[in-house]
Design an enzyme around this catalytic site. Sequence first.
Site, PDB file in Angstrom:
ATOM      1  N   GLU A  17       0.859  -1.185   0.000  1.00 27.68           N
ATOM      2  CA  GLU A  17       0.000   0.000   0.000  1.00 27.68           C
ATOM      3  C   GLU A  17       0.895   1.236   0.000  1.00 27.68           C
ATOM      4  O   GLU A  17       2.049   1.180   0.389  1.00 27.68           O
ATOM      5  CB  GLU A  17      -0.877   0.020   1.260  1.00 27.68           C
ATOM      6  CG  GLU A  17      -1.778  -1.190   1.419  1.00 27.68           C
ATOM      7  CD  GLU A  17      -2.829  -1.312   0.333  1.00 27.68           C
ATOM      8  OE1 GLU A  17      -3.236  -0.277  -0.230  1.00 27.68           O
ATOM      9  OE2 GLU A  17      -3.235  -2.454   0.035  1.00 27.68           O
ATOM     10  N   SER A  31     -12.923   1.740  -8.897  1.00 27.71           N
ATOM     11  CA  SER A  31     -13.939   1.254  -7.963  1.00 27.71           C
ATOM     12  C   SER A  31     -13.943   2.048  -6.674  1.00 27.71           C
ATOM     13  O   SER A  31     -14.984   2.273  -6.079  1.00 27.71           O
ATOM     14  CB  SER A  31     -13.722  -0.224  -7.681  1.00 27.71           C
ATOM     15  OG  SER A  31     -14.099  -0.948  -8.839  1.00 27.71           O
TER      16      SER A  31
END
Length: 346
Positions: A123, A181
């Site tokens: 991340e 998304s």
Amino acid sequence: MRKRLCRRLSLALSVAILLSFYKSVQELPQVILPYPLQKRIGVSKTPASVIVLIWWYPFGKKTNIRDCDTLYNIGGCRLTANRQFYPVSQAVIIHDRDLAGNVSQLPAVRRPSFQRWVWMNFESPTHTSGLEKLNGVFNWTMSYKRDSDIFMPYGYLYPKKTEGRRVVLPAKSKLIAWVISNWNEDHARVKYYHQLSQYVHIDVYGKYHQSLQNSSVVLTVSSYKFYLAFENSQHVDYITEKLWRNALMSSTVPIVLGPSRANYEQYIPPGSFIHVNDFSTPKKLAEHLLFLDKNGSRYQKYFDWKRRYSVHLANFWEEPYCKVCQAVKSAKADCKTISNLASWFQ
Ligand SMILES: *[C@@H]1O[C@H](CO)[C@@H](O)[C@H](O)[C@H]1NC(C)=O
Ligand SMILES: *[C@@H]1O[C@H](CO)[C@@H](O)[C@H](O)[C@H]1NC(C)=O
Ligand SMILES: *[C@@H]1O[C@H](CO)[C@@H](O)[C@H](O)[C@H]1NC(C)=O
Ligand SMILES: *[C@@H]1O[C@H](CO)[C@@H](O)[C@H](O)[C@H]1NC(C)=O
């Protein structure tokens, strides 16, 4: 990061001791270790000299693990999620997202002198927290950052064996696609999209938008000339599958929003992509895209790289696991502790 020579056992000696210990470890009574038994997940063809323990399956999702020998020609690895192997594992991989800064979830048993704890994170700093508590805990880092102990990018280009003559692209009937998304109005990428879409039409796919053709990003995006490879946050080296898979594997021109152009150029040729910062305004970028839409030969130039390179997309999670095994095999007996994880990563 502090480095010092291990004053304890040398790695070679540890390995010898390990191997004899390892033979009997399967017979160890479970009670000596307070961890639940889990099934072994990787079986190597060659005798294992390196045992890599995966502390958690990332995001709690159990995945199949094939062997590093077959996958990457890295022999002698044994990947396991069986915590019974903790005392004999040369490396323990701990996924940051699952640890979530909760140090009481780290191995509670004393770390053997030969063992490395590997901090694994893919991340970006924007989506990573709690690292202050982890200073001085880990021995190695593995992430998409180039200066990690184990550098594990989301993808890379590798040279083709023979240079191709010409590049044949899939038929392209549409202009610009974007798959998103995690829609967030505060993200730079959504703000840029709003501006750009005033001047050119953009087809948006994802959770709140159109659905993908045959659930396939590559299939859907292939019929577009351009793709918005916009990262969710902007950080050095944080270049994800949005570039490698969504754009490059779909044979479309990436329009990137992420780190600087110079940083992208460390990964892909200068002429293979468009950076939003190449244009002073979204309007100017739109004009360029409309120009390229009309000028086939100029458009085609963006694909010169395809004659010389192929795209490698990272294989999560076997590739990082096997990289750890390889790193153990080539490491010296140096001791290392990551004392400044938070300031290094953030
Ligand atoms: C941290 O992990 C321990 C052990 O798994 C658990 O009992 C505890 O609730 C966790 N703490 C937080 C704040 O999640
Ligand atoms: C899409 O899926 C359908 C049904 O599975 C299949 O028949 C078709 O060939 C697929 N299209 C492409 C382009 O792969
Ligand atoms: C296409 O672009 C090239 C390079 O910018 C230019 O030389 C050429 O005249 C253009 N062709 C057309 C048809 O606009
Ligand atoms: C790993 O880090 C710990 C904690 O700082 C340290 O005590 C140990 O010597 C290190 N081991 C290796 C093999 O680097």
